[in-house]
Scaffold this motif. Sequence first.
Motif, PDB file in Angstrom:
ATOM      1  N   PHE A 118       0.852  -1.195   0.000  1.00  0.00           N
ATOM      2  CA  PHE A 118       0.000   0.000   0.000  1.00  0.00           C
ATOM      3  C   PHE A 118       0.887   1.245   0.000  1.00  0.00           C
ATOM      4  CE2 PHE A 118      -3.081   3.005   1.901  1.00  0.00           C
ATOM      5  CZ  PHE A 118      -4.118   2.783   1.028  1.00  0.00           C
ATOM      6  N   GLY A 119       0.569   2.211  -0.865  1.00  0.00           N
ATOM      7  CA  GLY A 119       1.406   3.410  -0.986  1.00  0.00           C
ATOM      8  C   GLY A 119       2.426   3.212  -2.095  1.00  0.00           C
ATOM      9  N   SER A 120       2.853   4.302  -2.688  1.00  0.00           N
ATOM     10  CA  SER A 120       3.771   4.232  -3.824  1.00  0.00           C
ATOM     11  C   SER A 120       5.063   4.948  -3.496  1.00  0.00           C
ATOM     12  CB  SER A 120       3.115   4.869  -5.057  1.00  0.00           C
ATOM     13  OG  SER A 120       4.040   4.957  -6.120  1.00  0.00           O
ATOM     14  N   ILE A 121       6.179   4.216  -3.529  1.00  0.00           N
ATOM     15  CA  ILE A 121       7.479   4.853  -3.309  1.00  0.00           C
ATOM     16  C   ILE A 121       7.928   5.582  -4.572  1.00  0.00           C
ATOM     17  CG2 ILE A 121       8.119   3.087  -1.630  1.00  0.00           C
ATOM     18  CD1 ILE A 121       9.966   1.862  -3.726  1.00  0.00           C
ATOM     19  N   ALA A 122       7.354   5.226  -5.733  1.00  0.00           N
ATOM     20  CA  ALA A 122       7.742   5.884  -6.981  1.00  0.00           C
ATOM     21  C   ALA A 122       7.353   7.358  -6.961  1.00  0.00           C
ATOM     22  CB  ALA A 122       7.095   5.179  -8.176  1.00  0.00           C
ATOM     23  N   VAL A 123       6.194   7.680  -6.389  1.00  0.00           N
ATOM     24  CA  VAL A 123       5.754   9.068  -6.330  1.00  0.00           C
ATOM     25  C   VAL A 123       6.667   9.871  -5.419  1.00  0.00           C
ATOM     26  CG1 VAL A 123       3.845  10.594  -5.724  1.00  0.00           C
ATOM     27  CG2 VAL A 123       3.378   8.395  -6.801  1.00  0.00           C
ATOM     28  N   VAL A 124       7.012   9.298  -4.267  1.00  0.00           N
ATOM     29  CA  VAL A 124       7.924   9.978  -3.336  1.00  0.00           C
ATOM     30  C   VAL A 124       9.289  10.172  -3.983  1.00  0.00           C
ATOM     31  CG1 VAL A 124       8.984   9.877  -1.056  1.00  0.00           C
ATOM     32  CG2 VAL A 124       6.689   8.957  -1.395  1.00  0.00           C
ATOM     33  N   ARG A 125       9.769   9.141  -4.677  1.00  0.00           N
ATOM     34  CA  ARG A 125      11.083   9.244  -5.321  1.00  0.00           C
ATOM     35  C   ARG A 125      11.079  10.321  -6.404  1.00  0.00           C
ATOM     36  NH1 ARG A 125      11.498   4.403  -6.981  1.00  0.00           N
ATOM     37  NH2 ARG A 125      12.734   3.586  -5.254  1.00  0.00           N
ATOM     38  N   ARG A 126      10.006  10.384  -7.190  1.00  0.00           N
ATOM     39  CA  ARG A 126       9.946  11.386  -8.250  1.00  0.00           C
ATOM     40  C   ARG A 126       9.924  12.803  -7.677  1.00  0.00           C
ATOM     41  NH1 ARG A 126      12.182  11.390 -12.361  1.00  0.00           N
ATOM     42  NH2 ARG A 126      12.898  13.360 -11.525  1.00  0.00           N
ATOM     43  N   ALA A 127       9.164  13.002  -6.608  1.00  0.00           N
ATOM     44  CA  ALA A 127       9.124  14.322  -5.978  1.00  0.00           C
ATOM     45  C   ALA A 127      10.485  14.693  -5.410  1.00  0.00           C
ATOM     46  CB  ALA A 127       8.061  14.346  -4.877  1.00  0.00           C
ATOM     47  N   GLY A 128      11.183  13.722  -4.794  1.00  0.00           N
ATOM     48  CA  GLY A 128      12.505  14.006  -4.250  1.00  0.00           C
ATOM     49  C   GLY A 128      13.536  14.287  -5.322  1.00  0.00           C
ATOM     50  N   LEU A 129      13.475  13.537  -6.412  1.00  0.00           N
ATOM     51  CA  LEU A 129      14.429  13.763  -7.505  1.00  0.00           C
ATOM     52  C   LEU A 129      14.188  15.111  -8.178  1.00  0.00           C
ATOM     53  CD1 LEU A 129      14.572  10.205  -9.133  1.00  0.00           C
ATOM     54  CD2 LEU A 129      16.321  11.310  -7.741  1.00  0.00           C
ATOM     55  N   ASP A 130      12.924  15.509  -8.309  1.00  0.00           N
ATOM     56  CA  ASP A 130      12.641  16.827  -8.888  1.00  0.00           C
ATOM     57  C   ASP A 130      13.249  17.930  -8.036  1.00  0.00           C
ATOM     58  OD1 ASP A 130      11.285  15.700 -10.976  1.00  0.00           O
ATOM     59  OD2 ASP A 130       9.289  15.993 -10.112  1.00  0.00           O
ATOM     60  N   LEU A 131      13.100  17.811  -6.727  1.00  0.00           N
ATOM     61  CA  LEU A 131      13.669  18.823  -5.841  1.00  0.00           C
ATOM     62  C   LEU A 131      15.189  18.802  -5.889  1.00  0.00           C
ATOM     63  CD1 LEU A 131      13.545  20.938  -3.599  1.00  0.00           C
ATOM     64  CD2 LEU A 131      13.252  19.068  -1.948  1.00  0.00           C
ATOM     65  N   ARG A 132      15.773  17.621  -5.873  1.00  0.00           N
ATOM     66  CA  ARG A 132      17.232  17.533  -5.870  1.00  0.00           C
ATOM     67  C   ARG A 132      17.826  18.042  -7.175  1.00  0.00           C
ATOM     68  NH1 ARG A 132      20.839  12.127  -4.766  1.00  0.00           N
ATOM     69  NH2 ARG A 132      20.389  11.805  -6.964  1.00  0.00           N
ATOM     70  N   ASN A 133      17.165  17.745  -8.277  1.00  0.00           N
ATOM     71  CA  ASN A 133      17.653  18.256  -9.563  1.00  0.00           C
ATOM     72  C   ASN A 133      17.519  19.772  -9.650  1.00  0.00           C
ATOM     73  OD1 ASN A 133      18.213  15.636 -10.396  1.00  0.00           O
ATOM     74  ND2 ASN A 133      16.242  15.375 -11.401  1.00  0.00           N
ATOM     75  N   ASN A 134      16.487  20.320  -9.019  1.00  0.00           N
ATOM     76  CA  ASN A 134      16.331  21.772  -8.988  1.00  0.00           C
ATOM     77  C   ASN A 134      17.497  22.426  -8.242  1.00  0.00           C
ATOM     78  OD1 ASN A 134      15.125  24.074  -6.964  1.00  0.00           O
ATOM     79  ND2 ASN A 134      14.460  24.367  -9.079  1.00  0.00           N
ATOM     80  N   LEU A 135      17.919  21.809  -7.150  1.00  0.00           N
ATOM     81  CA  LEU A 135      19.011  22.371  -6.354  1.00  0.00           C
ATOM     82  C   LEU A 135      20.373  22.109  -6.972  1.00  0.00           C
ATOM     83  CD1 LEU A 135      17.758  21.344  -2.810  1.00  0.00           C
ATOM     84  CD2 LEU A 135      17.460  23.525  -3.984  1.00  0.00           C
TER      85      LEU A 135
END
Length: 410
Positions: A218-235
């Motif tokens: 239950f729950g998706s780690i892919a969504v969390v990973r995508r949000a984290g990668l977007d933030l990290r790539n922004n920085l």
Amino acid sequence: MLTEKEYQERLDRVAALREKLADNLSGSLVSNPALAEELNSQIDDLVSAAVAGDEARPVPPDRGLAALVGLGPDAARSLGETLTSNGVAPYDDQVNSERIVAVGDLYYLYQHDQIGVFRVVQKLKELFESGAVRLSSGPGAYALYQFDRRDVLRYTRKDRIEAYRRVLGYGRGLGSAQSRPNTDFHMLFGHFVNQVTLFWRDKRISDVIRERAIDPSFGSIAVVRRAGLDLRNNLKFTSFGHLNVMRVELMQVLDECFKILGSEDVIDLFGADNAWDVVDEVLIRYFDERLQSSPRQRMAVTGREVLRWLAGPHILETGRGEFEAMLMNIAEPAEEWLTSAQAMSLARRSGSDRVLPWEQLGQSGVASPVAERSPLTVPPRAGARPPAYPRRNGMGTYRGGAPGRRVTLR
């Protein structure tokens, strides 16, 4: 490098191996989902080891081009004899963790700057120099003297504000050296924090209402990973330059400020118990401000923890068990940051928005900052004359003025 035939045969063998294991262990996989994850993880490790071995094999000077186009004695007789590549290094792997840590420290400094710590010390220094407070030769007085003497060697307040604008997007105007401000940071940061909190909220619900509480499906780690990668790539592209040196210096200044505010003679002067009480007392007495020290300070601490977590390799973890174990380190900090930011109208909690489209960055989203309200002004129409007498309506009173000036709603 592999030949095209070897490359295709390997992919077929790996696919056949996965299918065979799934067929033989179908009964066990239904009752134990963790077994499937473990099998896939071991197969992925074997494939990664094989790819690493391929990279170590000798390669012709022309990288196989002559064989591909049919030139020379080594020309390929079929497409399967030509050389091919396994691909390049993943984009998300190429991030310097030190720069992300530096952004976390800058965010920590920004929140303390917003609280007013640097303004409090500056005001205390002015009062000390004018003789308006009973400080003379104590440890706090001497530290204030040293703080003033070192001021010419440090980055200025203008440098700090420009760095906040360039790296974090907070403030107005351009960033350092007229650079482009990172206006997407707060949006992406709030989105990532929201996804972390949503993931653990779903996880807790799953543990309560599902029959198998240990089932991690239950729950998706892919969504969390995508949000984290977007933030990290922004920085990734905003953390170059003098940020690393600046944050080291400013962290030293912040520590020095609290040593001054926590000095015995300064605490006695304001009848305080600790350095934070001195900060609050000065802000109330000399700046007449509403205190926001507690939520801002918690946002500083928890926000820095979240950004430091992104600096590590945890966001790239593919195993669900390992990813959840690493993500648990920021589960409570993320929830606390979101609660504090929500209380200050700097972010809002999302229950359904799972994806943040790139087109919406800087415009709207799940955690957009709430802009400060400015005085209501109504610009006059071109060529219009201001009213000669006050005119009332349902909103208030319009007062007249000289031609070309704004008509202010009072």
